[in-house]
Scaffold this active site. Structure first.
Site, mmCIF file in Angstrom:
data_model
loop_
_atom_site.group_PDB
_atom_site.id
_atom_site.type_symbol
_atom_site.label_atom_id
_atom_site.label_comp_id
_atom_site.label_asym_id
_atom_site.label_seq_id
_atom_site.Cartn_x
_atom_site.Cartn_y
_atom_site.Cartn_z
ATOM 1 N N GLU A 192 47.459 30.609 34.195
ATOM 2 C CA GLU A 192 47.398 29.364 34.962
ATOM 3 C C GLU A 192 46.952 28.202 34.081
ATOM 4 O OE1 GLU A 192 45.799 31.501 39.072
ATOM 5 O OE2 GLU A 192 44.635 29.901 38.153
ATOM 6 N N CYS A 238 40.529 38.083 31.776
ATOM 7 C CA CYS A 238 39.290 37.873 31.025
ATOM 8 C C CYS A 238 38.441 39.129 31.108
ATOM 9 C CB CYS A 238 38.523 36.680 31.590
ATOM 10 S SG CYS A 238 37.043 36.294 30.632
ATOM 11 N N CYS A 284 32.627 37.485 34.963
ATOM 12 C CA CYS A 284 31.619 36.736 35.727
ATOM 13 C C CYS A 284 31.869 36.967 37.222
ATOM 14 C CB CYS A 284 31.704 35.249 35.412
ATOM 15 S SG CYS A 284 31.484 34.890 33.660
#
Ligand code: SF4
Length: 386
Positions: free
Chosen positions: A129, A149, A153
């Site tokens: 994106e 990723c 997180c």
């Protein structure tokens, strides 16, 4: 043997193939999962590399400057458009599979405020994106540096996708080029804050950034290029060595190790003390103000003790705090902090002498958090790739 090698070397095609492969190896020096039989995408080449490549066609150096200008200043996406080159040469490049980029736009979301979110498909079918944020004369692109990723997180939709591979320099620079072309504007501001952790792909990122910054490339001033990181200490140290005056942003989101360990597992590897030490060293070397991003989640990191910890951690540092209202993500029942709480944080941090702002919300009607458009597209199209 040596003699026959010399004869072979003199043949143009052998020399060209050899240099092309060196450049491809360089382009894909990090694990990418790409098909090694693919052709060379010259968008990932710096000017000197392009000169070396064109030298194998016995072309003078000014041809590289012309191609650079057409790719990055004029936004050409096809050999046909680079009319300054002889037709025969363009046809030769095309016939030999020398590519000018391979991103395919698979989805675009538009917000009434002008923000656009793009989902691009890469050559191997994976997707990333990017976001276009127009603001008066400022045309910013927030671009991705990895497919997915690995950092994970808790508040991030991309983190839930997992990591597939690093983007090549070509795939990084193609994002703002595609968007500038689509929006019909000259992109003049860049933020490496899309999918992925930029400093875990630092060499490809810096290669792309050098082309973005090059006066004959995109010509975007280093001060208008921001690299955001969750706190990869060796990456911050690497950035400090770069002569470019780039902006550094740290995704902080918690100001004590216990909470940060929970929200951002990378903190167990690079705890706050190590990140702050790297920031101090970065400041000493660059004297460039650092931005700290702090996403505010109700009841999680917006308590009075969080405010005290944040002020204590950053007071005295040449920095700026950016308070960000949390974007809800699927599978988490977290809410964004109350606006009054956000204003209180801003006021108290300013009183503590720390420059603080609240991020202006953009694209609120889009799949706002990174990774959400990708997840949505996958659900709608039941795609096998991520
Ligand atoms: S916030 Fe950034 S570093 Fe963290 S999981 Fe998301 S993309 Fe990765």
């Amino acid at each position: 043997m040596i003699k026959s090698f010399k004869i072979l070397w003199q043949k143009d095609s052998f020399e060209r193939d050899f240099i092309t492969w060196l450049l491809i190896l360089k382009e894909y020096r990090q694990p990418t999962g790409l098909n090694w039989g693919c052709c060379l995408n010259i968008k990932g080449l710096e000017l000197e590399e392009l000169q070396a490549f064109l030298g194998t066609y016995h072309l003078p150096k000014y041809r590289a400057a012309q191609i650079f200008d057409w790719l990055y200043q004029k936004g050409a996406a096809d050999w046909e458009e680079i009319s300054v080159l002889p037709k025969s040469l363009r046809e030769k490049f095309r016939a030999e599979g020398v590519s000018l980029g391979r991103l395919e736009t698979v989805a675009v979301e538009n917000d009434p405020d002008g923000t656009r979110k793009y989902l691009f498909q890469l050559e191997d079918g994976r997707r990333v994106e990017s976001v276009y944020l127009p603001d008066a004369e400022r045309h910013t692109v927030c671009f991705s540096t990895q497919v997915g990723c690995a950092v994970g997180c808790l508040f991030c939709a991309t983190g839930q996708l997992g990591w597939s591979r690093n983007l090549t320099a070509a795939e990084i620079i193609e994002q703002p080029l595609r968007i500038g072309r689509d929006a019909g504007v000259r992109i003049n501001s860049l933020v490496a804050m899309g999918q992925g952790e930029p400093l875990l792909n630092v060499e490809n990122l810096l290669k792309a950034v050098r082309i973005m910054n090059h006066p004959q490339g995109m010509g975007i001033g280093a001060r208008h290029i921001t690299i955001s990181t969750c706190g990869i200490v060796p990456g911050i140290q690497r950035l400090a060595e770069e002569p470019l005056q780039l902006n550094l942003a740290i995704s902080l989101h918690a100001a004590d190790d216990r909470l940060r360990d929970r929200l951002m597992p990378i903190n167990r590897k690079y705890p706050l003390a190590a990140v702050l030490e790297a920031c101090h060293a970065y400041l000493q070397k660059t004297n460039r103000r650092i931005t700290f991003e702090y996403t505010m989640i109700a009841g999680v990191n917006d308590r009075p003790e969080d405010l005290r910890n944040l002020a204590g951690l950053l007071s005295g540092l040449l920095c700026h705090i950016n308070l960000i209202p949390f974007n809800p993500i699927p599978g988490k029942d977290w809410r964004r902090s109350d606006p009054a709480r956000v204003r209180l944080f801003e006021k108290e941090l300013l009183l503590a002498g720390i420059e603080t702002t609240v991020r202006k919300e953009r694209g609120t009607r889009l799949s706002a958090a990174c990774g959400q458009l990708q997840g949505k597209y996958q659900n709608e199209h039941s795609s096998p790739v991520s």
